[in-house]
Design an enzyme around this catalytic site. Sequence first.
Site, PDB file in Angstrom:
ATOM      1  N   SER A   1     -32.164  28.551   5.005  1.00 58.46           N
ATOM      2  CA  SER A   1     -32.776  29.219   6.154  1.00 58.46           C
ATOM      3  C   SER A   1     -34.296  29.135   6.185  1.00 58.46           C
ATOM      4  CB  SER A   1     -32.350  30.683   6.186  1.00 58.46           C
ATOM      5  OG  SER A   1     -32.781  31.326   5.010  1.00 58.46           O
TER       6      SER A   1
ATOM      7  N   HIS B   1     -26.134  29.814   8.494  1.00 59.40           N
ATOM      8  CA  HIS B   1     -27.015  29.234   9.518  1.00 59.40           C
ATOM      9  C   HIS B   1     -26.449  27.947  10.113  1.00 59.40           C
ATOM     10  CE1 HIS B   1     -30.553  31.893   9.215  1.00 59.40           C
ATOM     11  NE2 HIS B   1     -30.117  32.094   7.972  1.00 59.40           N
TER      12      HIS B   1
ATOM     13  N   LYS C   1     -25.162  35.879  13.353  1.00 63.63           N
ATOM     14  CA  LYS C   1     -26.235  34.987  13.784  1.00 63.63           C
ATOM     15  C   LYS C   1     -25.831  34.297  15.098  1.00 63.63           C
ATOM     16  CE  LYS C   1     -28.325  34.409   9.245  1.00 63.63           C
ATOM     17  NZ  LYS C   1     -27.611  35.459   8.496  1.00 63.63           N
TER      18      LYS C   1
END
Lengths: 396, 151
Positions: free
Chosen positions: A183, A211, A242
């Site tokens: 990340s 991610h 996310k």
Amino acid sequence: MTDKTSYLRDELDALVDHGLYNTITTIDGPQGPWLSVGGRDVLNFCSNNYLGLANDDRLVTAAKAALDRYGIGPGAVRTIAGTMTIHDDLEEALTRFKGVEAAISFQSGYAANLAVIPALVEAEDLIISDELNHASIVDGVRLARAGRKIYPHGDVDALSDRLAEARREGARRILVITDGVFSMDGDIAPLDRIVDAADEHDAIVMVDDAHGEGVLGRGGRGIVDHFDLHGRVDVEVGTMSKAFGAVGGYVAGSKHVVDWLRQRGRPFLFSSALTPPDVAACIAAVEVLEASTDLVDRLWLNAKRFKEMMSGAGFDIGSSETPITPVMLGDEHLAREVSRLLLEDHNVFAQAIAFPTVATGKARIRVMISAAHTDADLAVGAEAFTTVGKQLGVVA
Amino acid sequence: MTLEWAVFVVVLLIAAMIVTGADPVGDGDPSPFLVVVVVGFTTFSLGSMLWYRTLGSAALLRAESNEEIRQAYTRRMMVCSTFALLPMLLGFALALATGHVDLFFGTFLISLIALIYAAPRKRDTDRLDRAMIRRGRPFRVSAAIEPRDGS
């Protein structure tokens, strides 16, 4: 009475002195490309809301409907209070989306890592972990009783050496753990080569694709799909906090891995499940991704455009291979000053990332591009960066 | 590029006609003019194919997402296949015009070999994947172009 925790005041003062004290920004409204902060509209370059689903009507509507049907809370842990059909529905949707045998949901991606790592290995076993893996993996490894080795970031040759070493030392089982997308720099793990190396030494492979979900692979199916490694990665950890726009985590893999986690995954056994509205929003997010690749395509297009604008302006944007765009500044104080000026003078909310989150001298502003950003938003952001960059001598 | 290419071919044809001073249509074996045209055109087409293939490979290795890889790979395949087909089309046209079917058979064979070369092949994608790995890039052409259910 003596204040037995007064030492914490000194610790907090030290954080302030070293510029490490986190000041948390309060947001007045929903997540989106623009946020309301202290009565001002600011351009959001900070959130992991990659696809702009956090305030999507489809998710909100689904959450409201679940609220009406199931109420607000799950009652207790699923093994005691029973599991709601909506949790089963989510796990079926995730199983289908990920192309695996089974999936199990957790309260967060963090909780998923704390559940799965200690459940997979015992004291006779060994964990080999990338040096830049996320804190939730580090904590999961700490909770496990297995031995541990660290390999240099993304270095598959070093991983192979560690694997051979572990076999020579007589480790019973070996678990290799890597993030899918890292990340801070936005780089992608060479998962195909990691799997090859692990297969050579009969090691289990686990990837945390926090991610990568909703970002990599076809329609956002993640890093395993990106490298076409279906059936070759033993455990996939994902998050719904996310790109999915809601909250929650999950583990996807074989039926027996998932069944084992229902028996031995401590966050599953000892903490209440996701609330029904959260679960409904997650299901809706999966359905949005299954219906169209438009959002994922838009995300990548936006990232490409923004990176081109920033590179063109002379900024060092590192070696990101994903929509995460680190604007490399080096000095911690410079990064914080850039972040401050962006917010105060240009209404651009872009957080500085400095030590200890990244190494000393590697401070940066991490820009998180979203599919919800318009071309105009990206231009405004790049223009603000350029103005501040010139003001502080970062770019000519 | 297409315009330059077309101009080049026309110039090549005129030059061949002047050099050979030959009537393209005649009895018996193909005239030297026709042979020069066919050989020249075929050489140019195959050269163009190899040239674009190199460019296409470079674009593939620079791609920043699997979607870009798919686009670059498709474009490379289509352009190379088009160049590979051109000699056969010329041979066919000349065969219709002059009756020399052996020109068509010759160019057909050459185009067929070129098409096989330009078509998706595992050896090609493996080579591109190795190049990606050498460059430390986390993209694999084989994975990006692989059709999969549910996507």
